[in-house]
Design a protein around this motif. Structure first.
Motif, PDB file in Angstrom:
ATOM      1  N   LEU A   1       0.759  -1.164   0.057  1.00 48.96           N
ATOM      2  CA  LEU A   1      -0.042   0.014   0.000  1.00 48.96           C
ATOM      3  C   LEU A   1       0.823   1.255   0.066  1.00 48.96           C
ATOM      4  N   THR A   2       0.592   2.141  -0.834  1.00 41.08           N
ATOM      5  CA  THR A   2       1.577   3.305  -1.155  1.00 41.08           C
ATOM      6  C   THR A   2       0.749   4.580  -1.812  1.00 41.08           C
ATOM      7  N   GLY A   3       1.335   5.772  -1.678  1.00 40.98           N
ATOM      8  CA  GLY A   3       0.684   6.953  -2.158  1.00 40.98           C
ATOM      9  C   GLY A   3       0.207   7.912  -1.233  1.00 40.98           C
ATOM     10  N   ASP A   4      -0.037   8.938  -1.427  1.00 39.58           N
ATOM     11  CA  ASP A   4      -0.360   9.959  -0.592  1.00 39.58           C
ATOM     12  C   ASP A   4      -1.815  10.188  -0.339  1.00 39.58           C
ATOM     13  N   TYR A   5      -2.515   9.584  -1.253  1.00 39.32           N
ATOM     14  CA  TYR A   5      -4.182   9.733  -1.003  1.00 39.32           C
ATOM     15  C   TYR A   5      -4.972   8.799  -0.805  1.00 39.32           C
ATOM     16  N   MET A   6      -4.560   7.895   0.190  1.00 37.38           N
ATOM     17  CA  MET A   6      -5.268   6.526   0.482  1.00 37.38           C
ATOM     18  C   MET A   6      -6.144   6.767   1.565  1.00 37.38           C
ATOM     19  N   GLY A   7      -7.310   6.049   1.340  1.00 35.81           N
ATOM     20  CA  GLY A   7      -8.333   6.165   2.672  1.00 35.81           C
ATOM     21  C   GLY A   7      -8.214   5.244   3.500  1.00 35.81           C
ATOM     22  N   TYR A   8      -8.488   4.020   3.302  1.00 34.38           N
ATOM     23  CA  TYR A   8      -8.373   2.856   4.065  1.00 34.38           C
ATOM     24  C   TYR A   8      -7.225   1.889   3.173  1.00 34.38           C
ATOM     25  N   GLY A   9      -6.299   1.011   3.926  1.00 30.50           N
ATOM     26  CA  GLY A   9      -5.336   0.431   3.492  1.00 30.50           C
ATOM     27  C   GLY A   9      -5.932  -0.938   3.172  1.00 30.50           C
ATOM     28  N   ILE A  10      -6.140  -1.924   4.145  1.00 31.80           N
ATOM     29  CA  ILE A  10      -7.046  -3.152   3.954  1.00 31.80           C
ATOM     30  C   ILE A  10      -7.933  -2.830   5.083  1.00 31.80           C
ATOM     31  N   ALA A  11      -9.058  -3.232   4.826  1.00 35.32           N
ATOM     32  CA  ALA A  11     -10.260  -3.152   5.499  1.00 35.32           C
ATOM     33  C   ALA A  11     -11.077  -4.524   5.414  1.00 35.32           C
TER      34      ALA A  11
END
Length: 324
Positions: A224-234
């Motif tokens: 999981l990468t990047g500046d605009y993530m909401g939730y990684g793993i849900a």
């Protein structure tokens, strides 16, 4: 394509711009090529550029019958290889439909009104080594699809936001059976616009269904990468799953929108969340925050990125790297 072992391809299998192009030219048509008949075993779509013309034609007129830009399934040994597939007018770029054994389905998009890259409901399939860019719904949606491998794909949001990177949330068409599903080595990259959920597992990720249980898959070694993530793993509502060795260096952001439910109140965006009370006989890596949640994609993310770059305005595409 209505006969076994048929192939639709560019002569000599060139790459890049030398590939032949299929383009939709009518707003009443959403499908460029279809190979899901009873005699369509081992058909292949190879080394083509397939353009759904969503930017010029808009959505397909009949929203209730909005099929994929490329449709396969209903048989075995089929493939999509070395294709660039973009701008579907229907709900997905590639639809590997129910009841099939499909090898190497690969694709991309945006379309009606949101679109997936790959929508797969087939046993024992492989989605591997694809780059899926700016899929406005989800990069890869897995509808149970027992035995399917989702491996080494790069799902990214550069100029349009997405609901999810990879979603495993549906109970049908195979009665909650995710046995043999392997989601491994994928990169979920919220690089330029919002990705609300990197990998979502279980029905409550996209609904208020906190009772249905899906069974027996694995999510291992994803990034999981990047500046605009909401939730990684849900994840919630699982039995017999393994979730381990997933890596995170993303930045998490977002606030509840008016689409979120009043109860339960979702926790703030973060890398790993689960509802432990709804997990049975499952192995989950350390670092997960335990909370009730529902409808994760309701999080609102405001990203101030100029998307008016010439040549990229709404130009969602997927370029398949290779398949094996």
């Amino acid at each position: 394509m209505k006969n076994e072992s048929k192939e639709l391809a560019t002569l000599d299998y060139p790459g890049g711009k030398r590939r032949a192009k299929l383009r939709i030219v009518s707003d009443r048509v959403a499908t460029a090529t279809q190979g899901d008949c009873l005699r369509c075993a081992r058909v292949a779509v190879r080394n083509l550029i397939i353009d759904g013309s969503r930017r010029t034609l808009g959505r397909v007129r009949e929203a209730s019958t909005s099929p994929g830009l490329v449709i396969l399934g209903g048989n075995e040994g089929q493939a999509v290889r070395e294709c660039a597939i973009s701008d579907p007018c229907g709900f997905t770029a590639v639809h590997a439909r129910e009841g099939a054994k499909l090898n190497y389905p690969e694709s991309s998009p945006w379309g009606w009104s949101l679109a997936n890259g790959v929508s797969i409901a087939c046993h024992n399939s492989i989605v591997r080594d694809n780059v899926l860019t700016d899929c406005t719904d989800t990069g890869v949606v897995v509808y149970c699809s027992p035995g399917t491998k989702i491996e080494e794909n790069h799902v990214t949001t550069k100029r349009r936001s997405a609901i999810g990177g990879i979603l495993l949330v549906d109970a049908e068409p195979f009665s909650r059976d995710y046995s043999g599903i392997m989601v491994k080595g994928n990169v979920l990259d919220a690089s330029g616009q919002a990705m609300r959920v990197g990998i979502g597992i279980g029905p409550s990720v996209l609904s208020d269904d906190m009772e249905t249980i899906i069974n027996d898959g694995s999510v291992i070694g994803n990034h999981l990468t990047g500046d605009y993530m909401g939730y990684g793993i849900a994840t919630a509502g699982l039995q017999g799953w393994t979730i381990r060795d997933n890596l995170d260096d993303a930045r998490y952001m977002g606030q509840p929108s008016d689409r979120c439910l009043d109860d339960p109140v979702n926790p703030p965006p973060q890398a790993f969340i689960y509802n432990s009370a709804t997990l049975k006989e499952s192995v989950v890596q350390d670092g997960f925050f335990d909370s009730d949640f529902a409808y994760r994609e309701c999080v609102g993310l405001i990203v101030e990125v100029d998307v008016r770059v010439p040549g990229w305005w709404d130009a969602q595409h997927l370029e398949n790297a290779h398949s094996s």
